[in-house]
Motif scaffolding. Structure first.
Motif, PDB file in Angstrom:
ATOM      1  N   LEU A 186       0.825  -1.209   0.000  1.00  0.00           N
ATOM      2  CA  LEU A 186       0.000   0.000   0.000  1.00  0.00           C
ATOM      3  C   LEU A 186       0.859   1.258   0.000  1.00  0.00           C
ATOM      4  O   LEU A 186       0.548   2.235  -0.696  1.00  0.00           O
ATOM      5  CB  LEU A 186      -0.940  -0.008   1.205  1.00  0.00           C
ATOM      6  N   CYS A 187       1.949   1.246   0.759  1.00  0.00           N
ATOM      7  CA  CYS A 187       2.842   2.402   0.787  1.00  0.00           C
ATOM      8  C   CYS A 187       3.466   2.642  -0.587  1.00  0.00           C
ATOM      9  O   CYS A 187       3.626   3.786  -1.026  1.00  0.00           O
ATOM     10  CB  CYS A 187       3.932   2.210   1.829  1.00  0.00           C
ATOM     11  N   ALA A 188       3.833   1.572  -1.277  1.00  0.00           N
ATOM     12  CA  ALA A 188       4.415   1.705  -2.618  1.00  0.00           C
ATOM     13  C   ALA A 188       3.428   2.322  -3.591  1.00  0.00           C
ATOM     14  O   ALA A 188       3.805   3.078  -4.490  1.00  0.00           O
ATOM     15  CB  ALA A 188       4.874   0.337  -3.124  1.00  0.00           C
ATOM     16  N   LEU A 189       2.147   2.027  -3.409  1.00  0.00           N
ATOM     17  CA  LEU A 189       1.108   2.541  -4.312  1.00  0.00           C
ATOM     18  C   LEU A 189       0.706   3.974  -3.991  1.00  0.00           C
ATOM     19  O   LEU A 189      -0.069   4.581  -4.741  1.00  0.00           O
ATOM     20  CB  LEU A 189      -0.126   1.637  -4.253  1.00  0.00           C
ATOM     21  N   MET A 190       1.243   4.527  -2.914  1.00  0.00           N
ATOM     22  CA  MET A 190       0.878   5.881  -2.513  1.00  0.00           C
ATOM     23  C   MET A 190       1.419   6.955  -3.453  1.00  0.00           C
ATOM     24  O   MET A 190       1.050   8.125  -3.337  1.00  0.00           O
ATOM     25  CB  MET A 190       1.357   6.156  -1.087  1.00  0.00           C
TER      26      MET A 190
ATOM     27  N   GLU B  50       6.631  -6.424  -9.486  1.00  0.00           N
ATOM     28  CA  GLU B  50       7.282  -5.234  -8.936  1.00  0.00           C
ATOM     29  C   GLU B  50       6.932  -5.045  -7.462  1.00  0.00           C
ATOM     30  O   GLU B  50       7.797  -4.719  -6.639  1.00  0.00           O
ATOM     31  CB  GLU B  50       6.878  -4.000  -9.745  1.00  0.00           C
ATOM     32  N   LEU B  51       5.677  -5.260  -7.129  1.00  0.00           N
ATOM     33  CA  LEU B  51       5.250  -5.097  -5.749  1.00  0.00           C
ATOM     34  C   LEU B  51       5.827  -6.190  -4.847  1.00  0.00           C
ATOM     35  O   LEU B  51       6.089  -5.959  -3.665  1.00  0.00           O
ATOM     36  CB  LEU B  51       3.729  -5.066  -5.667  1.00  0.00           C
ATOM     37  N   SER B  52       6.040  -7.373  -5.421  1.00  0.00           N
ATOM     38  CA  SER B  52       6.670  -8.439  -4.628  1.00  0.00           C
ATOM     39  C   SER B  52       8.109  -8.070  -4.289  1.00  0.00           C
ATOM     40  O   SER B  52       8.612  -8.397  -3.210  1.00  0.00           O
ATOM     41  CB  SER B  52       6.622  -9.768  -5.391  1.00  0.00           C
ATOM     42  N   THR B  53       8.795  -7.366  -5.204  1.00  0.00           N
ATOM     43  CA  THR B  53      10.163  -6.914  -4.945  1.00  0.00           C
ATOM     44  C   THR B  53      10.192  -5.883  -3.826  1.00  0.00           C
ATOM     45  O   THR B  53      11.040  -5.930  -2.930  1.00  0.00           O
ATOM     46  CB  THR B  53      10.774  -6.313  -6.223  1.00  0.00           C
ATOM     47  N   VAL B  54       9.251  -4.940  -3.892  1.00  0.00           N
ATOM     48  CA  VAL B  54       9.159  -3.913  -2.853  1.00  0.00           C
ATOM     49  C   VAL B  54       8.885  -4.539  -1.492  1.00  0.00           C
ATOM     50  O   VAL B  54       9.475  -4.163  -0.477  1.00  0.00           O
ATOM     51  CB  VAL B  54       8.048  -2.900  -3.202  1.00  0.00           C
ATOM     52  N   ALA B  55       7.966  -5.523  -1.478  1.00  0.00           N
ATOM     53  CA  ALA B  55       7.564  -6.151  -0.218  1.00  0.00           C
ATOM     54  C   ALA B  55       8.518  -7.247   0.224  1.00  0.00           C
ATOM     55  O   ALA B  55       8.370  -7.796   1.321  1.00  0.00           O
ATOM     56  CB  ALA B  55       6.153  -6.714  -0.357  1.00  0.00           C
ATOM     57  N   ASP B  56       9.476  -7.610  -0.655  1.00  0.00           N
ATOM     58  CA  ASP B  56      10.464  -8.654  -0.349  1.00  0.00           C
ATOM     59  C   ASP B  56       9.797 -10.002  -0.068  1.00  0.00           C
ATOM     60  O   ASP B  56      10.104 -10.680   0.909  1.00  0.00           O
ATOM     61  CB  ASP B  56      11.333  -8.230   0.838  1.00  0.00           C
TER      62      ASP B  56
ATOM     63  N   GLU C  35       7.541   6.595   5.581  1.00  0.00           N
ATOM     64  CA  GLU C  35       7.664   7.137   4.243  1.00  0.00           C
ATOM     65  C   GLU C  35       7.533   6.001   3.248  1.00  0.00           C
ATOM     66  O   GLU C  35       8.057   4.912   3.466  1.00  0.00           O
ATOM     67  CB  GLU C  35       9.020   7.836   4.048  1.00  0.00           C
ATOM     68  N   PRO C  36       6.800   6.231   2.130  1.00  0.00           N
ATOM     69  CA  PRO C  36       6.584   5.163   1.164  1.00  0.00           C
ATOM     70  C   PRO C  36       7.859   4.740   0.442  1.00  0.00           C
ATOM     71  O   PRO C  36       8.780   5.522   0.272  1.00  0.00           O
ATOM     72  CB  PRO C  36       5.588   5.783   0.165  1.00  0.00           C
ATOM     73  N   ILE C  37       7.901   3.470   0.063  1.00  0.00           N
ATOM     74  CA  ILE C  37       9.004   2.915  -0.730  1.00  0.00           C
ATOM     75  C   ILE C  37       8.516   2.790  -2.172  1.00  0.00           C
ATOM     76  O   ILE C  37       7.506   2.147  -2.442  1.00  0.00           O
ATOM     77  CB  ILE C  37       9.419   1.532  -0.204  1.00  0.00           C
ATOM     78  N   THR C  38       9.221   3.421  -3.106  1.00  0.00           N
ATOM     79  CA  THR C  38       8.760   3.476  -4.482  1.00  0.00           C
ATOM     80  C   THR C  38       9.644   2.634  -5.390  1.00  0.00           C
ATOM     81  O   THR C  38      10.867   2.803  -5.386  1.00  0.00           O
ATOM     82  CB  THR C  38       8.783   4.929  -4.997  1.00  0.00           C
ATOM     83  N   PRO C  39       9.068   1.723  -6.192  1.00  0.00           N
ATOM     84  CA  PRO C  39       9.863   0.997  -7.176  1.00  0.00           C
ATOM     85  C   PRO C  39      10.510   1.965  -8.165  1.00  0.00           C
ATOM     86  O   PRO C  39       9.890   2.943  -8.574  1.00  0.00           O
ATOM     87  CB  PRO C  39       8.813   0.116  -7.884  1.00  0.00           C
TER      88      PRO C  39
END
Length: 227
Positions: free
Chosen positions: A26-30, A39-45, A96-100
């Motif tokens: 959700l933070c990445a999508l902000m 891509e979201l799996s990479t962000v979420a590890d 703070e959001p993490i952005t790909p």
């Protein structure tokens, strides 16, 4: 809705948000963009399959939407209301959001052709400006009278729309992950920009170069200032 059902729904919504992997998604999508499950799996590890199950949970609670685009499926926040609620929670948490990060070459990311219309940062900014000006209805993709007059004033011909072609539509930008303008309107807009040499095609790629006169025209006609 009775009180018991409301409480159950609220608990389910809180549970959907209250999990670390889903929080990272959700933070990445902000940032307002849309991303693939990979891509979201990479962000979420996490693995892609694990991310897919979390995305399904978030969709079930209407926190995110899935947008099919060609061979890919992109995920984004379901609404401004969801983003506003998350922003308040993030403020309380101090996160703070993490952005790909996009690996698209900068010249393609800034401006390029997408079939017969413009894409990239330039096209996304132009799409957003048309909506903010009230010239383009972002829900139904119709032009207001002021929008029609303004676009005709820069040389757009909007009379003959090809059969079975949408007048205008949102086309999800694969580098910006936000909509740019597609359909017939997007095509004639590119034609007008090229005719007046506001943008010039690069011979070796789909990249478009924004000219000095193009920068001035964007500021004069659309009140859009780009670096």
């Amino acid at each position: 809705m009775d009180e018991a059902h409301f409480e159950t729904q609220l608990a389910a919504l809180a549970a959907a948000i209250g999990e670390r992997t889903r929080v990272r998604i959700l933070c990445a999508l902000m940032d307002g963009r849309a991303y693939t499950a990979t891509e979201l799996s990479t962000v979420a590890d996490v693995t892609a399959s694990t991310a897919s199950s979390h995305l399904a949970r978030l969709q079930q609670q209407r926190l995110i939407d899935c947008v099919p685009q060609g061979r890919h499926r992109y995920f984004r926040l379901a609404s401004v209301q969801v983003a506003e609620a998350l922003e308040k929670l993030m403020g309380l948490a101090g996160s703070e959001p993490i952005t790909p990060r996009s690996k698209t070459p900068q010249r393609l990311r800034f401006a390029r052709t997408c079939y017969d219309h413009m894409a990239g940062e330039l096209a996304v900014a132009l799409h957003d400006r048309l909506c903010r000006q009230g010239w383009l209805d972002a829900q139904h993709y119709t032009l207001s009278a002021a929008g029609l007059q303004a676009l005709q004033g820069i040389g757009l011909s909007l009379e003959a729309i090809p059969a079975q072609r949408k007048f205008a539509c949102a086309c999800l930008d694969w580098s910006e992950r936000r909509p740019h303008l597609g359909g017939h309107l997007g095509a004639v807009l590119l034609q007008a920009f090229e005719k007046q040499r506001w943008v010039v095609r690069q011979l070796d790629s789909r990249a478009l170069q924004l000219t000095a006169s193009g920068k001035r025209a964007l500021q004069a006609h659309f009140d859009l200032l780009l670096p």
